[in-house]
Design a protein around this motif. Structure first.
Motif, PDB file in Angstrom:
ATOM      1  N   SER A 127      -0.549  10.866  -7.992  1.00  0.00           N
ATOM      2  CA  SER A 127       0.635  10.097  -7.601  1.00  0.00           C
ATOM      3  C   SER A 127       0.527   9.603  -6.175  1.00  0.00           C
ATOM      4  CB  SER A 127       1.898  10.959  -7.766  1.00  0.00           C
ATOM      5  OG  SER A 127       2.157  11.244  -9.109  1.00  0.00           O
ATOM      6  N   ASN A 128       0.155  10.495  -5.265  1.00  0.00           N
ATOM      7  CA  ASN A 128       0.036  10.107  -3.859  1.00  0.00           C
ATOM      8  C   ASN A 128      -0.980   8.990  -3.671  1.00  0.00           C
ATOM      9  OD1 ASN A 128       1.583  11.192  -1.651  1.00  0.00           O
ATOM     10  ND2 ASN A 128       0.893  13.228  -2.235  1.00  0.00           N
ATOM     11  N   ALA A 129      -2.147   9.126  -4.295  1.00  0.00           N
ATOM     12  CA  ALA A 129      -3.190   8.110  -4.140  1.00  0.00           C
ATOM     13  C   ALA A 129      -2.762   6.777  -4.753  1.00  0.00           C
ATOM     14  CB  ALA A 129      -4.487   8.596  -4.777  1.00  0.00           C
ATOM     15  N   LEU A 130      -2.128   6.820  -5.911  1.00  0.00           N
ATOM     16  CA  LEU A 130      -1.730   5.580  -6.568  1.00  0.00           C
ATOM     17  C   LEU A 130      -0.615   4.865  -5.819  1.00  0.00           C
ATOM     18  CD1 LEU A 130      -1.939   6.691 -10.299  1.00  0.00           C
ATOM     19  CD2 LEU A 130      -3.437   5.071  -9.121  1.00  0.00           C
ATOM     20  N   LEU A 131       0.317   5.623  -5.233  1.00  0.00           N
ATOM     21  CA  LEU A 131       1.345   4.991  -4.405  1.00  0.00           C
ATOM     22  C   LEU A 131       0.715   4.312  -3.196  1.00  0.00           C
ATOM     23  CD1 LEU A 131       4.173   7.694  -4.518  1.00  0.00           C
ATOM     24  CD2 LEU A 131       4.191   5.454  -5.618  1.00  0.00           C
ATOM     25  N   THR A 132      -0.306   4.939  -2.627  1.00  0.00           N
ATOM     26  CA  THR A 132      -1.030   4.319  -1.520  1.00  0.00           C
ATOM     27  C   THR A 132      -1.710   3.031  -1.973  1.00  0.00           C
ATOM     28  OG1 THR A 132      -1.422   6.444  -0.413  1.00  0.00           O
ATOM     29  CG2 THR A 132      -2.918   4.634   0.146  1.00  0.00           C
ATOM     30  N   VAL A 176      -8.745   2.993   0.534  1.00  0.00           N
ATOM     31  CA  VAL A 176      -8.133   4.044   1.343  1.00  0.00           C
ATOM     32  C   VAL A 176      -7.448   5.072   0.443  1.00  0.00           C
ATOM     33  CG1 VAL A 176      -5.845   3.025   1.750  1.00  0.00           C
ATOM     34  CG2 VAL A 176      -6.873   4.468   3.484  1.00  0.00           C
ATOM     35  N   ALA A 177      -6.936   4.638  -0.711  1.00  0.00           N
ATOM     36  CA  ALA A 177      -6.338   5.571  -1.663  1.00  0.00           C
ATOM     37  C   ALA A 177      -7.393   6.521  -2.217  1.00  0.00           C
ATOM     38  CB  ALA A 177      -5.663   4.808  -2.799  1.00  0.00           C
ATOM     39  N   ASN A 178      -8.584   5.986  -2.489  1.00  0.00           N
ATOM     40  CA  ASN A 178      -9.668   6.838  -2.966  1.00  0.00           C
ATOM     41  C   ASN A 178     -10.083   7.843  -1.901  1.00  0.00           C
ATOM     42  OD1 ASN A 178     -11.871   7.367  -5.042  1.00  0.00           O
ATOM     43  ND2 ASN A 178     -13.089   6.928  -3.228  1.00  0.00           N
ATOM     44  N   ASP A 179     -10.146   7.398  -0.644  1.00  0.00           N
ATOM     45  CA  ASP A 179     -10.488   8.305   0.456  1.00  0.00           C
ATOM     46  C   ASP A 179      -9.415   9.384   0.611  1.00  0.00           C
ATOM     47  OD1 ASP A 179     -12.788   6.901   0.931  1.00  0.00           O
ATOM     48  OD2 ASP A 179     -11.969   5.720   2.591  1.00  0.00           O
ATOM     49  N   GLU A 180      -8.165   9.003   0.374  1.00  0.00           N
ATOM     50  CA  GLU A 180      -7.071   9.984   0.423  1.00  0.00           C
ATOM     51  C   GLU A 180      -7.278  11.057  -0.638  1.00  0.00           C
ATOM     52  OE1 GLU A 180      -2.275  10.260  -0.527  1.00  0.00           O
ATOM     53  OE2 GLU A 180      -3.178   8.313  -0.111  1.00  0.00           O
ATOM     54  N   LEU A 181      -7.628  10.642  -1.861  1.00  0.00           N
ATOM     55  CA  LEU A 181      -7.845  11.606  -2.932  1.00  0.00           C
ATOM     56  C   LEU A 181      -9.029  12.518  -2.610  1.00  0.00           C
ATOM     57  CD1 LEU A 181      -6.860  12.499  -5.724  1.00  0.00           C
ATOM     58  CD2 LEU A 181      -8.564  10.968  -6.717  1.00  0.00           C
ATOM     59  N   ASN A 182     -10.096  11.949  -2.076  1.00  0.00           N
ATOM     60  CA  ASN A 182     -11.261  12.757  -1.710  1.00  0.00           C
ATOM     61  C   ASN A 182     -10.899  13.791  -0.650  1.00  0.00           C
ATOM     62  OD1 ASN A 182     -12.999  11.455  -3.482  1.00  0.00           O
ATOM     63  ND2 ASN A 182     -13.652   9.947  -1.971  1.00  0.00           N
ATOM     64  N   LEU A 183     -10.133  13.359   0.357  1.00  0.00           N
ATOM     65  CA  LEU A 183      -9.732  14.282   1.417  1.00  0.00           C
ATOM     66  C   LEU A 183      -8.812  15.362   0.859  1.00  0.00           C
ATOM     67  CD1 LEU A 183      -9.727  15.148   4.349  1.00  0.00           C
ATOM     68  CD2 LEU A 183      -7.898  13.500   4.796  1.00  0.00           C
ATOM     69  N   ALA A 184      -7.903  14.976  -0.032  1.00  0.00           N
ATOM     70  CA  ALA A 184      -6.975  15.946  -0.621  1.00  0.00           C
ATOM     71  C   ALA A 184      -7.728  17.041  -1.370  1.00  0.00           C
ATOM     72  CB  ALA A 184      -5.994  15.238  -1.544  1.00  0.00           C
ATOM     73  N   THR A 185      -8.682  16.652  -2.201  1.00  0.00           N
ATOM     74  CA  THR A 185      -9.424  17.648  -2.972  1.00  0.00           C
ATOM     75  C   THR A 185     -10.324  18.480  -2.072  1.00  0.00           C
ATOM     76  OG1 THR A 185     -11.078  15.963  -3.537  1.00  0.00           O
ATOM     77  CG2 THR A 185      -9.332  16.378  -5.142  1.00  0.00           C
ATOM     78  N   VAL A 260       8.739   3.045  -1.368  1.00  0.00           N
ATOM     79  CA  VAL A 260       8.601   4.072  -2.406  1.00  0.00           C
ATOM     80  C   VAL A 260       9.214   5.397  -1.952  1.00  0.00           C
ATOM     81  CG1 VAL A 260       6.581   3.046  -3.508  1.00  0.00           C
ATOM     82  CG2 VAL A 260       6.263   4.591  -1.573  1.00  0.00           C
ATOM     83  N   ARG A 261      10.207   5.293  -1.072  1.00  0.00           N
ATOM     84  CA  ARG A 261      10.823   6.510  -0.534  1.00  0.00           C
ATOM     85  C   ARG A 261      11.380   7.406  -1.648  1.00  0.00           C
ATOM     86  NH1 ARG A 261      13.251   7.482   4.621  1.00  0.00           N
ATOM     87  NH2 ARG A 261      13.015   5.275   5.116  1.00  0.00           N
ATOM     88  N   ASN A 262      12.061   6.798  -2.642  1.00  0.00           N
ATOM     89  CA  ASN A 262      12.631   7.593  -3.726  1.00  0.00           C
ATOM     90  C   ASN A 262      11.549   8.304  -4.529  1.00  0.00           C
ATOM     91  OD1 ASN A 262      15.251   6.866  -3.063  1.00  0.00           O
ATOM     92  ND2 ASN A 262      15.311   5.150  -4.504  1.00  0.00           N
ATOM     93  N   GLN A 263      10.432   7.600  -4.743  1.00  0.00           N
ATOM     94  CA  GLN A 263       9.343   8.227  -5.483  1.00  0.00           C
ATOM     95  C   GLN A 263       8.705   9.356  -4.682  1.00  0.00           C
ATOM     96  OE1 GLN A 263       6.786   5.591  -7.839  1.00  0.00           O
ATOM     97  NE2 GLN A 263       8.065   3.880  -7.196  1.00  0.00           N
ATOM     98  N   LEU A 264       8.645   9.206  -3.367  1.00  0.00           N
ATOM     99  CA  LEU A 264       8.133  10.285  -2.520  1.00  0.00           C
ATOM    100  C   LEU A 264       9.074  11.488  -2.558  1.00  0.00           C
ATOM    101  CD1 LEU A 264       6.892   8.211   0.573  1.00  0.00           C
ATOM    102  CD2 LEU A 264       5.459   9.422  -1.093  1.00  0.00           C
ATOM    103  N   GLU A 265      10.372  11.222  -2.589  1.00  0.00           N
ATOM    104  CA  GLU A 265      11.342  12.320  -2.689  1.00  0.00           C
ATOM    105  C   GLU A 265      11.181  13.057  -4.013  1.00  0.00           C
ATOM    106  OE1 GLU A 265      13.213  13.563  -0.518  1.00  0.00           O
ATOM    107  OE2 GLU A 265      13.382  12.053   1.061  1.00  0.00           O
ATOM    108  N   ASP A 266      10.994  12.283  -5.097  1.00  0.00           N
ATOM    109  CA  ASP A 266      10.778  12.907  -6.406  1.00  0.00           C
ATOM    110  C   ASP A 266       9.495  13.730  -6.404  1.00  0.00           C
ATOM    111  OD1 ASP A 266      13.066  11.725  -7.367  1.00  0.00           O
ATOM    112  OD2 ASP A 266      12.024  10.051  -8.326  1.00  0.00           O
TER     113      ASP A 266
END
Length: 304
Positions: A127-132, A176-185, A260-266
């Protein structure tokens, strides 16, 4: 007589616990057929290029593709890996996905159909990566017939999203979303951190960026440090810098997380629920263990 009564009582306790733990297994799993949103076209199913025909059939079954005329099927290849995330064109790609785009405001929903085979990426990380990347309103089902890390599923999702109606995704954002996912894992493998804690950190930083709208790298650095302190997360100087550099790239791309503030809250609510459930399950299992220990001790006491 006493021994038989105790035996039946113990069986009753075990059966009661089984129904309590697995009660949801008896819920009605039937689904009504979903209508096609004509604004976005058919749901798109993307298959990893490395899948055999038998594996592809298994994925169809997992993703509930019962009528091929009601979905669009495509394959994600090594060339797509290069195009979307500058990856290795020789990579074996097994992760597959079904993307159903939704109207604005419906949010992003991730369903891992085979969570046992996606070993590194959680729903919240996707979710985080796709929102990015700019994917905001869609239902995304992810599946793999073999154990995989889950990273390449992002590429399939990007390709599917581009196949539908509407504006294509921005390539710099997908990278950058892919890099976010790589860093997260990578962070989730560090000692003292887990997947949920990492997802919580990334989400909280994005929410603060949406709130403050930082104009400089120094402001990004302050937000990252504040969230690390608030969540009591200790990173090495190197990992801290990687985190700052990642969000500075997002700032430079002018990614507006306020949209996407509401989606981040969810997302925050979902993560916190997972954390609470993990803590609650540990407590429940411990209480079950204590109960049976006390029960056995009591039974022993009757015959001593």
């Amino acid at each position: 007589m006493l021994r038989r009564s105790l035996k039946w009582f113990a069986m009753f306790v075990v059966l009661s616990l089984m129904f309590t733990i697995n009660g949801t297994a008896f819920a009605d799993s039937g689904k009504e057929e979903e209508s096609i949103n004509e604004k976005f076209g058919l749901p798109i199913v993307v298959y990893g290029e490395a899948l055999s025909e038998a594996q592809k059939d298994k994925v169809r079954e997992l993703l509930e593709v019962t009528d091929p005329s009601k979905v669009e099927e495509i394959t994600v290849t090594g060339e797509d890996l290069v195009h979307y995330i500058k990856g290795d064109p020789h990579s074996n790609m097994y992760s597959s996905a079904k993307i159903t785009r939704k109207d604005a405001g419906e949010g992003l929903v991730i369903n891992q159909v085979t969570p046992e085979n996606i070993t590194e990426v959680t729903d919240e990380m996707y979710s985080n990566a796709l929102l990015t990347a700019g994917v905001e309103d869609a239902v995304v089902d992810v599946a793999s017939p073999v154990k995989v890390s889950g990273h390449s599923a992002l590429v399939g999702i990007y390709k599917a999203y581009d196949q539908g109606e509407g504006a294509p995704l921005d390539q710099e954002r997908t990278e950058v979303a892919n890099d976010e996912l790589n860093l997260a894992t990578d962070l989730a493998k560090k000692e003292g951190l887990d997947q949920d804690k990492v997802s919580e950190l990334l989400t909280e930083i994005k929410k603060e960026i949406a709130e403050q709208n930082p104009a400089t790298k120094e402001e990004i650095e302050q937000i990252v440090d504040d969230k690390l302190k608030a969540l009591e997360i200790n990173l090495s100087p190197e990992d801290r810098q990687l985190l700052i550099d990642l969000f500075e790239r997002m700032r430079a791309l002018n990614i507006n997380f306020d949209n996407v503030r509401n989606q981040l809250e969810d997302l925050t609510s979902d993560i916190q629920k997972r954390i609470d459930e993990a803590v609650g399950n540990e407590g429940f299992l411990q209480s079950v263990s204590n109960f049976f220990k006390e029960l056995i001790d009591s039974i022993k006491g009757l015959f001593s």
